[in-house]
Design an enzyme around this catalytic site. Structure first.
Site, mmCIF file in Angstrom:
data_model
loop_
_atom_site.group_PDB
_atom_site.id
_atom_site.type_symbol
_atom_site.label_atom_id
_atom_site.label_comp_id
_atom_site.label_asym_id
_atom_site.label_seq_id
_atom_site.Cartn_x
_atom_site.Cartn_y
_atom_site.Cartn_z
ATOM 1 N N HIS A 216 -24.273 -35.240 18.066
ATOM 2 C CA HIS A 216 -24.785 -34.590 17.649
ATOM 3 C C HIS A 216 -26.118 -34.142 19.076
ATOM 4 O O HIS A 216 -25.919 -34.922 19.775
ATOM 5 C CB HIS A 216 -25.978 -34.649 16.423
ATOM 6 C CG HIS A 216 -26.592 -36.059 16.227
ATOM 7 N ND1 HIS A 216 -26.750 -37.023 16.250
ATOM 8 C CD2 HIS A 216 -28.348 -35.818 16.408
ATOM 9 C CE1 HIS A 216 -27.641 -37.620 16.644
ATOM 10 N NE2 HIS A 216 -28.337 -36.545 16.486
ATOM 11 N N ASP A 218 -30.751 -33.283 19.145
ATOM 12 C CA ASP A 218 -31.636 -33.102 17.974
ATOM 13 C C ASP A 218 -31.852 -31.189 18.332
ATOM 14 O O ASP A 218 -31.658 -30.396 19.681
ATOM 15 C CB ASP A 218 -32.896 -33.435 18.992
ATOM 16 C CG ASP A 218 -32.297 -34.766 18.910
ATOM 17 O OD1 ASP A 218 -31.616 -35.807 17.778
ATOM 18 O OD2 ASP A 218 -33.018 -35.801 19.774
ATOM 19 N N HIS A 272 -25.804 -37.290 21.949
ATOM 20 C CA HIS A 272 -25.294 -38.367 21.634
ATOM 21 C C HIS A 272 -25.550 -39.315 20.465
ATOM 22 O O HIS A 272 -25.086 -37.663 19.277
ATOM 23 C CB HIS A 272 -27.267 -39.311 21.917
ATOM 24 C CG HIS A 272 -28.329 -37.958 21.197
ATOM 25 N ND1 HIS A 272 -28.905 -36.707 21.473
ATOM 26 C CD2 HIS A 272 -28.957 -39.084 19.168
ATOM 27 C CE1 HIS A 272 -29.574 -36.550 20.074
ATOM 28 N NE2 HIS A 272 -29.717 -37.515 19.571
ATOM 29 N N ARG A 282 -29.939 -51.973 11.929
ATOM 30 C CA ARG A 282 -30.590 -51.190 12.523
ATOM 31 C C ARG A 282 -32.053 -50.471 12.253
ATOM 32 O O ARG A 282 -31.860 -49.985 11.149
ATOM 33 C CB ARG A 282 -29.837 -50.539 13.473
ATOM 34 C CG ARG A 282 -30.787 -49.684 14.807
ATOM 35 C CD ARG A 282 -29.885 -48.762 15.794
ATOM 36 N NE ARG A 282 -30.198 -48.176 17.234
ATOM 37 C CZ ARG A 282 -30.676 -47.370 17.709
ATOM 38 N NH1 ARG A 282 -31.076 -46.200 15.905
ATOM 39 N NH2 ARG A 282 -31.357 -46.614 18.417
#
Length: 337
Positions: A216, A218, A272, A282
């Protein structure tokens, strides 16, 4: 975060179902494969000693960079991560019940609300992530008797002040590089729109390097990421996936879709994803800042639109198509879906 209680996971995440496809079609039509093992390729910018020419080059060629000397105390980052881990460790049902307004709990697809999962999505393509969505301007409305949540709010307020400072400094530098008068572009970065999303990417013990966040860009003007030591962020550069290694006391800055439009496509909204190994969870904390909702953004490359128009279109596409289409929807002379 070894020993995490399974009951803290959303129900869908407690038992692996189905299979993960070998690749995902990226927003730019790039077939996704494995990530690069290169250590840390990201260019580095110093907030205390900003090199304007280098900043412009990095935004044009990369759309992402690592920021040092950002001025956020390392102790504050550590406290925020510790509080987040404790809150994520609560039972799933408690998180859903406690975090309703103004801080909300989501899992699946952050661009939607609450559970976040679009009706068209299946266990195979749901983002394997949960998180808290925090509109910073509304944090004073979070009234609680719980000392952990109250402390979390205070830490977030202090963290938010630092993020607002960093975003404004970077935006003004970028605007000057583009030949814009920053004062004429004040509505293009509305600090009251700033939100923090605190993400936990649960374990996937039956998957080797499974996708946790799909490919995607942002939707923001700028995004500011603090990631823990686990890593997993990958960025697409010249057709190759590169790993952005976790480095203590640094931040990762993304150019977002709105900045790409403001720059008339001179700056790149970076593509990213997040891929995490199966051994460890994470944690990451990301700040997003947007233009004023109804300010019309004008560019020779796109038809005029407001951020409110853009957000509504993104949410509609995710609900109906299962993925974000993004800037292509507004591109002039672009017939792609």
């Amino acid at each position: 975060m070894a020993g995490t209680e399974v009951s803290s996971y959303p129900p869908l995440f407690r038992e692996e179902k189905g299979s993960i496809h070998g690749g995902v079609e990226g927003e730019e039509g790039v077939k996704v494969g494995g990530g690069s093992s290169e250590s840390d390729p990201l260019p580095v910018m110093d907030l205390e000693c900003m090199e304007m020419e280098k900043l412009g080059e990095v935004c044009r060629e990369w759309g992402i960079f690592r920021l040092v000397n950002h001025g956020i105390p390392l102790s504050l980052l550590s406290q925020l991560e510790d509080h987040a881990k404790r809150l994520f460790g609560l039972p799933f049902e408690s998180k859903e019940a406690v975090f309703t307004t103004p801080v909300s709990y989501f899992w699946g697809t952050p661009a939607l609300t609450k559970s976040g999962v679009a009706l068209s999505q299946t266990p195979q393509n749901v983002n394997w992530v949960e998180g808290f969505n925090v509109p910073l301007s509304q944090l004073p409305l979070l009234q609680t008797q719980d000392p952990i949540i109250a402390s979390f709010r205070l830490i977030l307020e202090e963290y938010g002040r630092h993020l607002s400072r960093i975003a404004r400094t970077l935006f003004e530098a970028m605007a000057k590089n583009l030949g814009h008068d920053p004062k004429q572009y004040e509505s293009s970065l509305d600090e009251s729109s700033g939100i923090v999303r605190v993400y936990r990417y649960p374990l996937r013990p039956n998957r080797d390097h499974a996708s946790h966040m799909e490919v995607h860009t942002d939707s923001s003007v700028l995004s500011i990421l603090n990631q823990d030591e686990v890593g997993g962020l990958e960025v697409l550069k010249d057709g190759e996936w590169l790993s952005a290694s976790p480095i203590s006391n640094t931040l990762v800055i993304n150019v977002g879709d709105m900045m790409q439009v403001i720059s008339n496509d001179k700056y790149k909204s970076v593509i990213h994803r997040v891929k995490v190994a199966k051994e460890r969870e994470r944690l990451s904390i990301c700040y997003f800042v947007f233009p004023e909702e109804n300010t019309v953004i004008k560019s020779s490359k796109y038809r005029p639109f407001s951020y409110n128009d853009f957000r509504s279109q993104v949410q509609e596409d995710i609900k109906t198509l299962g993925h974000k289409v993004g800037l292509k929807r507004f591109k002039i002379n672009d017939d792609s879906d």
